[in-house]
Design an enzyme around this catalytic site. Structure first.
Site, PDB file in Angstrom:
ATOM      1  CG  HIS A 191      -1.828   1.203   1.224  1.00 20.99           C
ATOM      2  ND1 HIS A 191      -3.032   1.200   0.562  1.00 20.99           N
ATOM      3  CD2 HIS A 191      -1.682   2.436   1.747  1.00 20.99           C
ATOM      4  CE1 HIS A 191      -3.600   2.389   0.706  1.00 20.99           C
ATOM      5  NE2 HIS A 191      -2.802   3.147   1.415  1.00 20.99           N
ATOM      6  CE1 TYR A 202      -4.109   9.256   8.431  1.00 23.19           C
ATOM      7  CE2 TYR A 202      -3.058   9.463   6.281  1.00 23.19           C
ATOM      8  CZ  TYR A 202      -3.120   8.891   7.535  1.00 23.19           C
ATOM      9  OH  TYR A 202      -2.184   7.956   7.893  1.00 23.19           O
ATOM     10  N   PRO A 224      -1.395   6.827  17.733  1.00 20.12           N
ATOM     11  CG  PRO A 224      -3.681   6.305  17.681  1.00 20.12           C
ATOM     12  CD  PRO A 224      -2.619   6.952  18.545  1.00 20.12           C
ATOM     13  CE  LYS A 283       6.378   6.915  11.560  1.00 18.41           C
ATOM     14  NZ  LYS A 283       7.041   6.558  10.296  1.00 18.41           N
ATOM     15  CE1 TYR A 285       1.214   8.029   7.152  1.00 20.12           C
ATOM     16  CE2 TYR A 285       1.427   6.869   5.056  1.00 20.12           C
ATOM     17  CZ  TYR A 285       0.671   7.234   6.144  1.00 20.12           C
ATOM     18  OH  TYR A 285      -0.631   6.810   6.254  1.00 20.12           O
TER      19      TYR A 285
END
Length: 395
Positions: A74, A204, A296, A300, A392
């Site tokens: 992804h 998001y 969250p 990570k 990221y």
């Protein structure tokens, strides 16, 4: 006396199981002590985004069969904002690396099976009550076994992979470590829905009513998040209200409907960051959530846990097999470098996605202006996009 081992590992999450598998492959005797049942451990739904470094570690040590069969690459994020939407394919940005979507409970199931299949020892339904003697040569781990009886394990080293409230942290003497803590003032209602993903991307969404998020877990299951007020209980929102709010915040009327389904899991997460320094006291080492808690917002936590387990496994092997203690002496320093980098990016993501309320509950117009400026820069600046992509997926 329950038994002995060179390394006693507290907790059978990603950190403890990764450490156990790596030690076993090095020929080091270890035992994993886990409070919950095997069934519970293998069904706990957690994060599901594995960083390239994590996937590479699993492959290097032959622990990636399930990941290769069922993991899905992804690399796309979609941001939905007051100014429209934009998408970033971070495989084409930064270092050109994608994530692998692989639910954490499946990874844990793999690691349990591999560890036991190689002759490893896991004691489920075994609660660690106390850890003593960490300043001496053979610490003692007091446990309550599945039948309710008390027992003790002796070990050369103890790896606390049992979270922020576990016996590992409790064993630290007062003043032994410095604790850095921050409450970000943000809470999420986390939801797992029996519904196919509605986007081919991580979604998001920023909205005046709060953040909403969409993350695919499998072709049949999707994780959603809704920003909620502090103190919200998991059952305060009906399913209808949840879906209506997701539709509104993700702007379904403008960008397309969400696929609805039965909500099968709920949890409220209050965003906190927590870092301990140093991560070693005598023979006791802190790993994963016992070492640091991270929000969250940037996926990570599990990746840091696996990274720290690898660093500690190599250091323990050097010490126990070759008498070289340099790796153990540098364990804390090496891990904290990664932890603080991850904390910084996580904090940046919190500020990017949320209208963070002040002490009076209101949002600062200045902070809101900064948040919108960050989103506009991420939309338009290749330099900013490359920075985002590298951080990221990085740990």
């Amino acid at each position: 006396m329950a038994g002995s081992a060179e390394v006693a590992i507290l907790g059978a999450g990603p950190a403890g199981l990764m450490l156990g598998n790596l030690l076993l492959r090095s020929g080091i005797d270890c035992v994993v002590l886990e409070r919950a049942s095997r069934e519970h451990v293998q069904q706990r739904a957690r994060a599901g985004f594995l960083a390239p470094h994590t996937a590479a570690l699993l492959a290097r040590h032959g622990l990636d069969e399930g990941l290769r069969k069922r993991g899905q690459e992804h690399s796309v994020c979609e941001f939905r904002t007051e100014d429209g939407r934009f998408r970033l394919d971070y495989r084409l940005l930064g270092k050109g690396e994608p994530h692998t979507v692989y639910p954490q409970h499946e990874l844990v199931t793999d690691l349990v099976g591999l560890f036991l299949g190689a002759g490893g020892r896991i004691h489920f339904d075994t609660e660690v009550l106390d850890v003593t003697g960490v300043d001496g040569p053979r610490p003692s781990v007091a446990v309550r076994e599945a039948d309710g009886r008390s027992a003790h394990w002796r070990a050369r080293y103890v790896a606390a992979c049992d979270g922020r409230h576990g016996a590992g942290r409790r064993a630290l003497p007062p003043g032994a470590v410095r604790r850095h803590h921050r409450d970000h003032g943000v809470s999420w209602l986390g939801l797992l829905a029996e519904a196919p993903p509605s986007l081919d991307a991580v979604g998001y969404a920023t909205h005046p009513r709060g953040f909403a998020g969409h993350m695919a877990r499998s072709p049949e299951v999707t994780r959603y998040y809704l920003q909620c007020t502090r103190g919200t209980e998991v059952d305060d929102w009906s399913e209808e209200r949840v879906w209506d709010e997701l539709d509104l915040r993700m702007r379904a009327e403008e960008f397309g409907p969400l696929r609805r389904g039965r909500i099968i899991q709920r949890a409220v997460v209050d965003f906190e960051s927590d870092v301990l320094e140093p991560l070693r006291h005598g023979a006791l080492f802190l790993v994963g959530d016992a070492a640091s808690l991270i929000s969250p917002s940037a996926a990570k936590g599990a990746n840091l846990a696996v990274l720290e387990a690898d660093i500690l496994a190599r250091a323990l092997a050097d010490d126990l097999l070759h008498g070289d203690s340099e790796g153990l002496d540098r364990y804390s320093e090496r891990c904290l470098e990664h932890i603080w980098r991850a904390q910084e990016f996580s904090h940046w993501m919190i500020q990017l996605l949320h209208r963070v309320p002040g002490s009076d509950g209101s949002t600062s117009p200045f902070q809101e202006g900064l948040r919108r400026a960050r989103l506009k820069a991420l939309r338009s600046s290749r330099t900013q996009q490359d920075w985002f992509a590298e951080n990221y997926v990085g740990v």
